[in-house]
Design a protein around this motif. Structure first.
Motif, mmCIF file in Angstrom:
data_model
loop_
_atom_site.group_PDB
_atom_site.id
_atom_site.type_symbol
_atom_site.label_atom_id
_atom_site.label_comp_id
_atom_site.label_asym_id
_atom_site.label_seq_id
_atom_site.Cartn_x
_atom_site.Cartn_y
_atom_site.Cartn_z
ATOM 1 N N LEU A 1 0.845 -1.206 0.000
ATOM 2 C CA LEU A 1 0.000 0.000 0.000
ATOM 3 C C LEU A 1 0.876 1.250 0.000
ATOM 4 O O LEU A 1 0.628 2.210 -0.731
ATOM 5 N N LEU A 2 1.901 1.215 0.831
ATOM 6 C CA LEU A 2 2.806 2.366 0.907
ATOM 7 C C LEU A 2 3.550 2.568 -0.413
ATOM 8 O O LEU A 2 3.682 3.698 -0.896
ATOM 9 N N GLU A 3 3.988 1.461 -0.981
ATOM 10 C CA GLU A 3 4.681 1.551 -2.279
ATOM 11 C C GLU A 3 3.791 2.224 -3.317
ATOM 12 O O GLU A 3 4.221 3.132 -4.030
ATOM 13 N N ASP A 4 2.548 1.747 -3.384
ATOM 14 C CA ASP A 4 1.629 2.309 -4.389
ATOM 15 C C ASP A 4 1.390 3.798 -4.129
ATOM 16 O O ASP A 4 1.307 4.600 -5.051
ATOM 17 N N TYR A 5 1.280 4.153 -2.850
ATOM 18 C CA TYR A 5 1.030 5.557 -2.508
ATOM 19 C C TYR A 5 2.225 6.428 -2.903
ATOM 20 O O TYR A 5 2.069 7.458 -3.567
ATOM 21 N N LEU A 6 3.414 5.995 -2.530
ATOM 22 C CA LEU A 6 4.605 6.808 -2.828
ATOM 23 C C LEU A 6 4.820 6.936 -4.331
ATOM 24 O O LEU A 6 5.160 8.013 -4.838
ATOM 25 N N GLN A 7 4.572 5.840 -5.023
ATOM 26 C CA GLN A 7 4.749 5.889 -6.478
ATOM 27 C C GLN A 7 3.726 6.856 -7.100
ATOM 28 O O GLN A 7 4.046 7.624 -8.008
ATOM 29 N N ALA A 8 2.522 6.815 -6.580
ATOM 30 C CA ALA A 8 1.481 7.697 -7.122
ATOM 31 C C ALA A 8 1.829 9.172 -6.886
ATOM 32 O O ALA A 8 1.640 10.010 -7.769
ATOM 33 N N ILE A 9 2.359 9.477 -5.724
ATOM 34 C CA ILE A 9 2.689 10.889 -5.456
ATOM 35 C C ILE A 9 3.829 11.342 -6.377
ATOM 36 O O ILE A 9 3.831 12.467 -6.885
ATOM 37 N N GLU A 10 4.777 10.439 -6.625
ATOM 38 C CA GLU A 10 5.808 10.781 -7.620
ATOM 39 C C GLU A 10 5.168 10.994 -8.989
ATOM 40 O O GLU A 10 5.562 11.883 -9.745
ATOM 41 N N GLY A 11 4.168 10.164 -9.304
ATOM 42 C CA GLY A 11 3.457 10.309 -10.584
ATOM 43 C C GLY A 11 2.737 11.644 -10.681
ATOM 44 O O GLY A 11 2.714 12.282 -11.733
ATOM 45 N N VAL A 12 2.157 12.075 -9.573
ATOM 46 C CA VAL A 12 1.502 13.391 -9.546
ATOM 47 C C VAL A 12 2.537 14.475 -9.823
ATOM 48 O O VAL A 12 2.339 15.361 -10.665
ATOM 49 N N LYS A 13 3.657 14.389 -9.107
ATOM 50 C CA LYS A 13 4.688 15.429 -9.270
ATOM 51 C C LYS A 13 5.213 15.474 -10.702
ATOM 52 O O LYS A 13 5.434 16.538 -11.270
ATOM 53 N N LYS A 14 5.371 14.293 -11.276
ATOM 54 C CA LYS A 14 5.971 14.231 -12.612
ATOM 55 C C LYS A 14 4.984 14.653 -13.706
ATOM 56 O O LYS A 14 5.371 15.313 -14.665
ATOM 57 N N ASN A 15 3.727 14.259 -13.557
ATOM 58 C CA ASN A 15 2.795 14.412 -14.681
ATOM 59 C C ASN A 15 1.725 15.490 -14.517
ATOM 60 O O ASN A 15 1.194 15.974 -15.505
ATOM 61 N N LEU A 16 1.370 15.809 -13.300
ATOM 62 C CA LEU A 16 0.173 16.635 -13.116
ATOM 63 C C LEU A 16 0.417 18.000 -12.480
ATOM 64 O O LEU A 16 -0.450 18.864 -12.516
ATOM 65 N N LEU A 17 1.557 18.187 -11.859
ATOM 66 C CA LEU A 17 1.783 19.455 -11.140
ATOM 67 C C LEU A 17 2.138 20.588 -12.090
ATOM 68 O O LEU A 17 2.990 20.433 -12.962
ATOM 69 N N LYS A 18 1.505 21.711 -11.876
ATOM 70 C CA LYS A 18 1.818 22.913 -12.663
ATOM 71 C C LYS A 18 1.694 24.130 -11.746
ATOM 72 O O LYS A 18 1.132 24.049 -10.659
ATOM 73 N N GLN A 19 2.187 25.269 -12.260
ATOM 74 C CA GLN A 19 1.991 26.526 -11.527
ATOM 75 C C GLN A 19 1.348 27.554 -12.444
ATOM 76 O O GLN A 19 1.668 27.615 -13.636
ATOM 77 N N THR A 20 0.487 28.360 -11.875
ATOM 78 C CA THR A 20 -0.169 29.389 -12.683
ATOM 79 C C THR A 20 0.844 30.454 -13.078
ATOM 80 O O THR A 20 1.853 30.673 -12.394
ATOM 81 N N SER A 21 0.519 31.120 -14.160
ATOM 82 C CA SER A 21 1.431 32.130 -14.657
ATOM 83 C C SER A 21 1.445 33.392 -13.781
ATOM 84 O O SER A 21 2.519 33.892 -13.447
ATOM 85 N N PRO A 22 0.275 33.916 -13.360
ATOM 86 C CA PRO A 22 0.330 35.182 -12.610
ATOM 87 C C PRO A 22 0.996 35.053 -11.241
ATOM 88 O O PRO A 22 1.906 35.802 -10.928
ATOM 89 N N SER A 23 0.554 34.108 -10.403
ATOM 90 C CA SER A 23 1.008 34.094 -9.000
ATOM 91 C C SER A 23 1.750 32.838 -8.611
ATOM 92 O O SER A 23 2.030 32.635 -7.441
ATOM 93 N N LYS A 24 2.008 31.990 -9.585
ATOM 94 C CA LYS A 24 2.724 30.736 -9.311
ATOM 95 C C LYS A 24 1.999 29.889 -8.275
ATOM 96 O O LYS A 24 2.603 29.344 -7.345
ATOM 97 N N LEU A 25 0.697 29.787 -8.435
ATOM 98 C CA LEU A 25 -0.058 28.870 -7.584
ATOM 99 C C LEU A 25 0.137 27.461 -8.124
ATOM 100 O O LEU A 25 -0.070 27.207 -9.310
ATOM 101 N N THR A 26 0.489 26.552 -7.237
ATOM 102 C CA THR A 26 0.678 25.160 -7.654
ATOM 103 C C THR A 26 -0.668 24.453 -7.682
ATOM 104 O O THR A 26 -1.454 24.562 -6.743
#
Ligand code: DMJ
Length: 701
Positions: free
Chosen positions: A485-510
């Motif tokens: 369970l922990l493995e899947d969770y940690l891998q998923a959070i890395e997946g979020v960071k790699k594929n889904l995280l962005k910041q807005t242009s005006p204020s750099k909201l993540t």
């Protein structure tokens, strides 16, 4: 057909070819011109037309290319990484991975040491922290307006802003202005559109422009990320300043008062039914099982509302019957009814609640009788039959993977292993399934094949959200022993960071966007705001520090989803601005403007406050509660979801109080303001996804 003239021309051309050797190109040019002149008018026109067409195509593709260069079009994730690379944010190559962080003293020792080195390798760097809030320019607006900086909350209340109505319960006197035009306003439909049906997903500049002029009080506050462009955040922050300087208020008591008001409406117009319709003073039925009553039981216990609790207990004991020919959704009835009964049993020690929990649990079991053992979405609890939705044999991934905390606990309490076995089979299958993308799961799973379907879309929002939440929470519930369970969770959070995280242009909201066939869609459901709290919970339990950094960044964004709206309430879905530095951070599509009184942001505020003790999280929660009171409170009792968070003059009440407003939203607000960290200690309980606390198993279990 060719004319005779044209045949002559052909013979001339052939003759020309033979003489190419010594003309050195010049003759060739002459020959081209002669050829051109010898073409018929029709032929010349056709060639010119073709050239013009090619020219226009060239221009068009050039402009779209430049758009991409400017980041105006949907960019593929790969392209985004190129941009990140340019900003020095490249993922660290595997060979250069940092060493696993040293064990955090205390909690981290609970993770088996052989698992940690493998799991503790955050490989994707976080986006940079957004800039700190700027101070306002020293001279901004007329001096008379600047003086209003010291506005207080009571002043804000009296300034003529709309108030829903006069309190009829002897509570604090409020204005009698009913700001909603007309008594009954049609509810809007939900907006869970398929990506293809949503039309334009990436906004134009106009979507992020300022639609209306600043209000005077907004101009004067000066606390926003970007004064020019975030007037609503600014207005909200003016309130925030007022909150900080206001006289001490018993905020926990204010939540109790809100609960009493909600309960008053439920009791008067919807007693024993699923949901209150506070405007029309009636009720709506979903499963016909008193959903609001059951969802609210443990909240009443935690808030210390003994009389109300006793009334509800009596109803559960004498009126609640599961022997009904009714289809219920497996997930919803598990998290709300089974979860609510189990947690109330734990808090009170009353076995009546456990008996009821056992009964509903056993009535839900037919859902698991499928070819794959991946459960159907719906069960008839009277007939003992189950089925998928009418249009598909798929189930939703979040639904089949977010019933485990409850069924596992039911097995532990009753000694009957069937519940635990059924849900752990699902966990095992999903763990081994193909079709994940860096640990991220698709949204659907087929009950016949047991495989993911409609692959290619990845979100932390609707249909996938609580899959991630339950990975971490099951690991905690079971005493941090189930390392898969922990493995899947940690891998998923890395997946979020790699594929889904962005910041807005005006204020750099993540923010956490959505991936659709390799393309990032910069939209985020309010549902995703569970994530800061879950990340913080993980970090508190020894997971990498950058989870906490990400939690802080996302918490800010979730708060801004409230602060930048005219009502101070978040929309259901926000679209983020990746392109226009001078625009707003957040755009809301017309179909996404509603607010259902959802809990996720205040849930995360609660976790963030518990772990950091930073008072700003309480202040943010306090502002949100006041916005609920201002725009969703119905004078005769209850709160209503609204249709338009962008229009404070007409928020469009939808005439529905969801059961999770009492089950979750008010509970998390109360816990946020409570000064007792032992009240549902996060080292002793895990909250299910409907905010029902279940105990972390003692190590002997
Ligand atoms: C609740 O029923 C649960 O929190 C679920 O996980 C998501 N949706 C609602 C609240 O928004």
């Amino acid at each position: 057909m060719f004319s005779p003239q044209r045949k002559d021309f052909v013979s001339l051309t052939l003759g020309d070819q033979y003489s190419r050797g010594y003309t050195n190109g010049k003759h060739r040019r002459q020959s081209c011109w002669r050829k051109w002149k010898q073409l018929s008018r029709l032929q010349r026109s056709l060639i010119l037309l073709l050239l013009a067409f090619l020219f226009i195509c060239g221009i068009l593709s050039f402009s779209s290319l430049t758009e991409q260069w400017r980041g105006l079009s949907d960019r593929s994730v790969k392209e985004d990484w190129v941009e990140m690379d340019n900003r020095g944010l490249r993922p660290i190559p595997p060979g250069l991975l940092p060493k696993p962080p040293a064990a955090v003293p205390g909690v981290i020792q609970d993770i088996p040491s052989e698992v940690l080195p493998k799991l503790h390798r955050p490989s994707v760097p976080l986006l940079p922290k957004p800039p700190a809030m700027r101070k306002p320019p020293s001279k901004r607006g007329p001096p008379t307006l600047q003086k209003r900086l010291n506005v207080t909350v009571s002043h804000l209340k009296d300034r003529g802003d709309p108030v829903v109505g006069k309190e009829a319960d002897g509570g604090t006197e409020a204005k009698t202005v009913i700001s909603w035009r007309g008594a009954m306003i049609e509810a809007e439909k939900g907006t869970e559109l398929q990506p293809s049906a949503r039309g334009k997903e990436v906004g134009t500049q106009a979507d992020f422009d300022e639609p209306t002029p600043l209000r005077p009080e907004s101009r004067s506050c000066g606390l926003s990320l970007n004064d020019k462009n975030h007037r609503h955040s600014c207005r909200f922050n003016a309130c925030l300043m007022a909150v900080v300087s206001e006289k001490p208020v018993d905020r926990a008591e204010a939540v109790r008062e809100a609960f009493r008001h909600a309960w008053k409406g439920y009791k008067a117009f919807a007693w024993g039914h699923d949901e209150l319709k506070p405007i029309s003073k009636t009720h709506s039925e979903w499963f016909g099982l008193g959903l609001t009553m059951i969802d609210a039981l443990d909240t009443m216990w935690i808030l210390g509302m003994k009389d109300e609790f006793e009334e509800a207990r009596k109803w559960v004991q004498t009126e609640l019957s599961f022997s009904k020919n009714v289809d219920v959704n497996l997930f919803e009835s598990t998290i709300r009814i089974l979860g609510g009964l189990l947690s109330t049993h734990h808090l009170t020690g009353d076995t009546m609640f456990l008996d009821k929990a056992n009964e509903i649990g056993s009535r839900l079991m037919p859902a698991f009788k499928t070819p794959s053992k991946i459960p159907f979405s719906d069960v008839n609890i009277g007939k003992g039959t189950a089925h998928p939705p009418r249009w598909t044999t798929d189930s939703t991934v979040a639904e089949v993977t977010s019933i485990q905390l409850e069924f596992r606990e039911l097995s532990r309490l009753t000694g009957d292993p069937q519940y635990k076995e059924a849900v752990e089979e699902v966990t095992k299958q999903v763990h081994n399934l193909e079709g994940k993308h860096d640990g991220l799961v698709p949204m659907f799973i087929n009950t016949n094949s047991g495989k993911f379907t409609r692959r290619g879309a990845f979100t932390l929002g609707a249909r996938a959200d609580s899959y991630y939440e339950y990975l971490l929470k099951q690991w905690l519930q079971g005493g941090k022993k189930e390392t898969e369970l922990l493995e899947d969770y940690l891998q998923a959070i890395e997946g979020v960071k790699k594929n889904l995280l962005k910041q807005t242009s005006p204020s750099k909201l993540t923010f956490v966007g959505e991936l659709s066939n390799g393309r990032l869609n910069p939209k985020m459901d309010h549902l995703v705001c569970f994530l800061p709290g879950t990340l913080a919970l993980g970090a508190h339990n020894g997971l990498p520090d950058d989870h906490m950094d990400l939690a802080r960044q996302l918490m800010e964004t979730c708060y801004q989803m409230y602060a930048q709206m005219e009502t101070g309430l978040s929309p259901e879905i926000a679209h983020f601005n990746l392109q226009y530095p001078s625009g707003r951070d957040i755009d809301v599509k017309p179909a996404d403007r509603h607010n259902l009184l959802r809990p996720e942001t205040v849930e995360s505020l609660f976790y963030m406050y518990r772990f950091t003790k930073d008072e700003k999280y309480r202040d943010w929660g306090w502002l949100i509660l006041q916005s609920f009171n201002k725009y969703t409170r119905v004078p005769s009792g209850g709160y209503t979801s609204i249709g338009n968070v962008r229009d404070p003059d007409n928020p469009v009440p939808r005439d529905k109080m969801e059961s999770f407003f009492l089950g979750e939203t008010l509970k998390y607000l109360f816990l946020l303001f409570s000064n007792d960290p032992e009240l549902i200690s996060l080292d002793k309980y895990v909250f299910n996804t409907e905010a029902h606390p279940l105990p972390i198993w003692p190590s002997t279990s």
